[in-house]
Design a protein around this motif. Structure first.
Motif, PDB file in Angstrom:
ATOM      1  N   LEU A  72       0.826  -1.206   0.000  1.00  0.00           N
ATOM      2  CA  LEU A  72       0.000   0.000   0.000  1.00  0.00           C
ATOM      3  C   LEU A  72       0.859   1.254   0.000  1.00  0.00           C
ATOM      4  O   LEU A  72       0.634   2.171  -0.801  1.00  0.00           O
ATOM      5  N   LEU A  73       1.855   1.299   0.883  1.00  0.00           N
ATOM      6  CA  LEU A  73       2.741   2.468   0.941  1.00  0.00           C
ATOM      7  C   LEU A  73       3.455   2.673  -0.390  1.00  0.00           C
ATOM      8  O   LEU A  73       3.560   3.799  -0.896  1.00  0.00           O
ATOM      9  N   THR A  74       3.943   1.584  -0.955  1.00  0.00           N
ATOM     10  CA  THR A  74       4.693   1.666  -2.205  1.00  0.00           C
ATOM     11  C   THR A  74       3.796   2.060  -3.370  1.00  0.00           C
ATOM     12  O   THR A  74       4.192   2.861  -4.234  1.00  0.00           O
ATOM     13  N   ALA A  75       2.584   1.511  -3.410  1.00  0.00           N
ATOM     14  CA  ALA A  75       1.658   1.826  -4.498  1.00  0.00           C
ATOM     15  C   ALA A  75       1.237   3.299  -4.477  1.00  0.00           C
ATOM     16  O   ALA A  75       1.023   3.903  -5.538  1.00  0.00           O
ATOM     17  N   LEU A  76       1.127   3.870  -3.289  1.00  0.00           N
ATOM     18  CA  LEU A  76       0.786   5.286  -3.180  1.00  0.00           C
ATOM     19  C   LEU A  76       1.964   6.171  -3.589  1.00  0.00           C
ATOM     20  O   LEU A  76       1.787   7.224  -4.207  1.00  0.00           O
ATOM     21  N   ALA A  77       3.177   5.740  -3.244  1.00  0.00           N
ATOM     22  CA  ALA A  77       4.360   6.563  -3.496  1.00  0.00           C
ATOM     23  C   ALA A  77       4.822   6.515  -4.943  1.00  0.00           C
ATOM     24  O   ALA A  77       5.317   7.516  -5.477  1.00  0.00           O
ATOM     25  N   ALA A  78       4.678   5.373  -5.603  1.00  0.00           N
ATOM     26  CA  ALA A  78       5.249   5.193  -6.937  1.00  0.00           C
ATOM     27  C   ALA A  78       4.744   6.196  -7.975  1.00  0.00           C
ATOM     28  O   ALA A  78       5.557   6.793  -8.697  1.00  0.00           O
ATOM     29  N   LEU A 129      -0.303   8.547   4.338  1.00  0.00           N
ATOM     30  CA  LEU A 129      -0.259   9.964   3.965  1.00  0.00           C
ATOM     31  C   LEU A 129       1.170  10.445   3.749  1.00  0.00           C
ATOM     32  O   LEU A 129       1.406  11.352   2.952  1.00  0.00           O
ATOM     33  N   PHE A 130       2.126   9.836   4.443  1.00  0.00           N
ATOM     34  CA  PHE A 130       3.528  10.214   4.276  1.00  0.00           C
ATOM     35  C   PHE A 130       4.105   9.664   2.970  1.00  0.00           C
ATOM     36  O   PHE A 130       5.083  10.191   2.447  1.00  0.00           O
ATOM     37  N   LEU A 134       6.835  11.584   0.124  1.00  0.00           N
ATOM     38  CA  LEU A 134       8.143  10.934   0.054  1.00  0.00           C
ATOM     39  C   LEU A 134       8.411  10.389  -1.341  1.00  0.00           C
ATOM     40  O   LEU A 134       9.540  10.445  -1.838  1.00  0.00           O
ATOM     41  N   GLY A 135       7.381   9.859  -1.986  1.00  0.00           N
ATOM     42  CA  GLY A 135       7.530   9.382  -3.353  1.00  0.00           C
ATOM     43  C   GLY A 135       7.865  10.515  -4.307  1.00  0.00           C
ATOM     44  O   GLY A 135       8.733  10.369  -5.180  1.00  0.00           O
ATOM     45  N   TYR A 136       7.180  11.648  -4.142  1.00  0.00           N
ATOM     46  CA  TYR A 136       7.443  12.798  -5.011  1.00  0.00           C
ATOM     47  C   TYR A 136       8.878  13.288  -4.835  1.00  0.00           C
ATOM     48  O   TYR A 136       9.583  13.577  -5.810  1.00  0.00           O
ATOM     49  N   LEU A 137       9.323  13.406  -3.579  1.00  0.00           N
ATOM     50  CA  LEU A 137      10.697  13.831  -3.299  1.00  0.00           C
ATOM     51  C   LEU A 137      11.695  12.861  -3.904  1.00  0.00           C
ATOM     52  O   LEU A 137      12.720  13.272  -4.466  1.00  0.00           O
ATOM     53  N   ALA A 138      11.387  11.564  -3.830  1.00  0.00           N
ATOM     54  CA  ALA A 138      12.284  10.551  -4.383  1.00  0.00           C
ATOM     55  C   ALA A 138      12.500  10.763  -5.874  1.00  0.00           C
ATOM     56  O   ALA A 138      13.627  10.731  -6.370  1.00  0.00           O
ATOM     57  N   GLY A 139      11.421  10.985  -6.613  1.00  0.00           N
ATOM     58  CA  GLY A 139      11.546  11.183  -8.054  1.00  0.00           C
ATOM     59  C   GLY A 139      12.163  12.510  -8.420  1.00  0.00           C
ATOM     60  O   GLY A 139      12.892  12.610  -9.415  1.00  0.00           O
ATOM     61  N   ASN A 175      10.131   3.028  -6.039  1.00  0.00           N
ATOM     62  CA  ASN A 175      10.217   4.472  -6.245  1.00  0.00           C
ATOM     63  C   ASN A 175      11.354   4.832  -7.195  1.00  0.00           C
ATOM     64  O   ASN A 175      11.221   5.734  -8.032  1.00  0.00           O
ATOM     65  N   SER A 176      12.479   4.148  -7.035  1.00  0.00           N
ATOM     66  CA  SER A 176      13.620   4.425  -7.918  1.00  0.00           C
ATOM     67  C   SER A 176      13.286   4.091  -9.366  1.00  0.00           C
ATOM     68  O   SER A 176      13.669   4.816 -10.288  1.00  0.00           O
ATOM     69  N   MET A 177      12.566   3.000  -9.579  1.00  0.00           N
ATOM     70  CA  MET A 177      12.174   2.628 -10.938  1.00  0.00           C
ATOM     71  C   MET A 177      11.242   3.672 -11.552  1.00  0.00           C
ATOM     72  O   MET A 177      11.445   4.111 -12.687  1.00  0.00           O
ATOM     73  N   PHE A 178      10.229   4.066 -10.797  1.00  0.00           N
ATOM     74  CA  PHE A 178       9.264   5.038 -11.316  1.00  0.00           C
ATOM     75  C   PHE A 178       9.917   6.408 -11.487  1.00  0.00           C
ATOM     76  O   PHE A 178       9.655   7.118 -12.469  1.00  0.00           O
TER      77      PHE A 178
END
Length: 245
Positions: A72-78, A129-130, A134-139, A175-178
């Motif tokens: 769930l966390l990963t699917a939201l962040a990707a 929610l976090f 965090l996903g956006y910052l990662a990309g 996240n790195s892949m996306f």
């Protein structure tokens, strides 16, 4: 170049030993070397994928990955990581966000998980929610985001230490892949060619360093020592980056 390869090797060794990819520090090291900032995320995210792919597989085989909650966390962040990778950003803002991120990441590594209770804190339910910011910052700046996610998960007693490490690895990998897809679309084929020319020896260095780091962490070195060393490296690189501007 030899010094940069050595720095990537040491970074991968340290970060892999505490369950992370090292993308934030790879990006900062590349920035300090004077490379075009628009190429940095392509290289850093690729190195991230190489380092955490192995640990994600090991966690999965060991059966410690909490697939439902971690998924769930990963699917939201990707998707947010993809958008971050596509977002245009100036060099000054890029380096500022990266430098501040490194300082926060170093501080986060110094935080100790709460051991006063094994029950999840009330804040644990808000972890999804976090995941999106965090996903956006990662990309956006070429990191995986796990170095921020894991300390928060520990602090709210989200799950066991092994489950948190497994979740962070999966989070970083996807996240790195996306993020890499977004950065590639934004940069075009010209930047990809430059990144490939520079990236092969760096990818080899992090692949070897990551394997050695995992081995040392399991067999010899105390986690507290490794964590302090990784935090010191992260804070030093972040401070140098900000002072350089």
């Amino acid at each position: 170049m030899p010094l940069l390869i050595l720095a990537f090797f040491v970074t991968a060794l340290l970060y892999a030993s505490v369950g992370f990819g090292g993308g934030s520090t790879y990006t900062a090291l590349l920035a300090l070397s004077g490379l075009d900032y628009r190429i940095l995320p392509l290289l850093a995210l690729s190195c991230n994928i190489v380092v955490v792919a192995g640990s994600t597989t090991r966690f999965a085989r060991a059966g410690v990955t909490p697939w439902r909650s971690a998924g769930l966390l990963t699917a939201l962040a990707a998707p947010a990581a993809l958008v971050g990778g596509l977002t245009p950003i100036s060099e000054t803002l890029f380096l500022t966000i990266l430098g501040i991120s490194l300082l926060f990441a170093g501080a986060a590594l110094l935080l100790k998980p709460s051991v006063s209770s094994t029950a999840p804190a009330k804040a644990a339910r808000f972890m999804p929610l976090f995941a999106i910011p965090l996903g956006y910052l990662a990309g956006l700046v070429g990191i995986g985001g796990g170095i921020f996610l894991a300390p928060i998960l520990h602090l709210v007693r989200w799950n066991s230490a092994k489950a948190v490490a497994a979740t962070a690895s999966l989070f970083i990998l996807v996240n790195s892949m996306f993020g890499l897809v977004g950065q590639t679309i934004k940069g075009g084929t010209g930047r990809i060619a430059v990144a490939i020319d520079l990236g092969l020896p760096l990818l080899l260095a992090v692949a070897i360093g990551g394997q050695i780091g995992s081995f040392l962490a399991l067999k010899y070195l105390p986690q507290s020592w490794i964590r302090l060393g990784t935090a010191a490296l992260t804070i030093w690189v972040g401070a140098r980056l900000l002072l350089m501007m």
